[in-house]
Design an enzyme around this catalytic site. Sequence first.
Site, PDB file in Angstrom:
ATOM      1  N   SER A 262       0.839  -1.194   0.000  1.00  0.00           N
ATOM      2  CA  SER A 262       0.000   0.000   0.000  1.00  0.00           C
ATOM      3  C   SER A 262       0.876   1.246   0.000  1.00  0.00           C
ATOM      4  CB  SER A 262      -0.896   0.014   1.233  1.00  0.00           C
ATOM      5  OG  SER A 262      -0.122   0.304   2.380  1.00  0.00           O
ATOM      6  N   LYS A 263       0.223   2.372  -0.246  1.00  0.00           N
ATOM      7  CA  LYS A 263       0.944   3.641  -0.239  1.00  0.00           C
ATOM      8  C   LYS A 263       1.550   3.886   1.141  1.00  0.00           C
ATOM      9  CE  LYS A 263       0.063   8.555  -1.038  1.00  0.00           C
ATOM     10  NZ  LYS A 263       1.168   8.890  -0.176  1.00  0.00           N
ATOM     11  N   ARG A 264       0.866   3.418   2.181  1.00  0.00           N
ATOM     12  CA  ARG A 264       1.374   3.628   3.536  1.00  0.00           C
ATOM     13  C   ARG A 264       2.732   2.951   3.741  1.00  0.00           C
ATOM     14  NH1 ARG A 264      -2.682   1.642   7.123  1.00  0.00           N
ATOM     15  NH2 ARG A 264      -4.118   2.214   5.461  1.00  0.00           N
TER      16      ARG A 264
END
Length: 505
Positions: A262-264
Amino acid sequence: MNDRKVRVRFAPSPTGPLHIGGVRTALYNYLFAKQNGGDFIFRLEDTDSNRFVEGAEEYILESFRWLGIKFDEGVSFGGNYGPYRQSERREIYKKYVKILLDADKAYIAFDTPEELDKKRAEIENFQYDASTRLSMRNSLSMPAEEVQALIDGGHKYVVRFKIEPGEKVVVNDIIRGVVTIDSSILDDKVLYKSADELPTYHLANIVDDHLMEVTHVIRGEEWLPSAPLHVLLYRAFGWEDTMPAFAHLSLLLKPEGNGKLSKRDGDKLGFPVFPLEWKDPATGAISSGYRESGYLPEAVVNFLALLGWNPGDDVEMMDVEELIKKFDLTHCSKAGARFDYKKMIWFNHEYIIKKSDEEVAEMFAPVVESHGVSVDAATLTKIVSLMKGRVNFVHELWEASNFYFIAPESYDEKTVKKRWKADSAVKMTELAALLESLDDFSIENQEKEVKAWIESKEYSLGEIMNAFRLALVGEGKGPQMFDISGIIGKEETLARLKKAVEVLG
Ligand code: GLU
């Protein structure tokens, strides 16, 4: 089927920046098309106006331009199968919706969102399908006149796919093998909405793949659950003979821990998940991109190609031409691929080394300039040749080699303690005198003369060189000493020696 020209497509929805997983999907399509002498199509699946994001289309195109992934036809490229934006193909879809309605393979439904919610609350695991459709408000349960009256009265409706229960649906996937399901588990998916006169993803996707003569659908794992429905749609239209082959790629996984990348993860560990920097038009928030972070497109492509596929030998460095030769869709892994971003940094390092010094110097020049330094191309190329093996990114060359351009303003304390002895000032003054006397300031001659002087004086080579380095660099880093003095030149070398003697005493 075998004599059809290979045609594949990348078909993103313009809902924001392209995720790095989407880039890999496009890359695999591209490699497969090129190795088969086929066509690679860029189609925009923009039928969901609620999710449309300004600028996404141009962003996606720019990303592929940067990466060197080329399309043969599609949005902005033209071709004989256009238009390639689904929002411009309304009339085409309407025609195919009508074909299904006329053949009793689809039906019109009027249920409002509220009515559907009510049903869901009433019936546990409610599904709009053969077991429930006759209790709903649609053209199967209502008299034809009533249906027509509602349509004429401007009531909003959707068209649903009429899935017959108890049918065997076989999805033949190049990567995952044969998956068989029973059609009873599927619901009567919405294919078309009168409200915006647009089809849903499923219908548009199938109609376009058929009309654009797509032979292979290579896409992310997240589309695997849609595949049985797609097979049934091909069947409903009578297009089984030209149904494309499916290949659902593995998921990209977090660098550490479990689950989908994910972007996180990128934010946390410090790597981008988008090819280019992206500014969210709604919030103004900026997400980093590989390009702006200093990754070379070759490195990104090479790294992505190996996420979920490998050539079966130990070769890792492969340019696009080699990838096209070696890529094998049938040997792609169905297990998720861990996104080892450190490996991508390693690739970047290797590609910097592989590039010519001139090319890297050209990339480095604006960085040098941004620090207010001007240097000729030949000198910069020489510096790059000495330093490029030490960095992972071109911009890091500044930190690694700024002593070539700027005299030290201070001296690293620890190094001074360790390397600057009581007699260093005397010895550096002697060294300065010797260097000043040299007419030939070439690297070779300096080395010869300085070493002879050290020997004659019975000084320690290490001690002299350490102090010399401290004087020229300000700390303990850098390449061979004469590779430094030779490049900065006699005048600058003497000035730096003099200053060190003054300051350090
Ligand atoms: N529009 C879908 C996407 O955004 C396309 C999926 C497919 O390739 O069928 O990825």
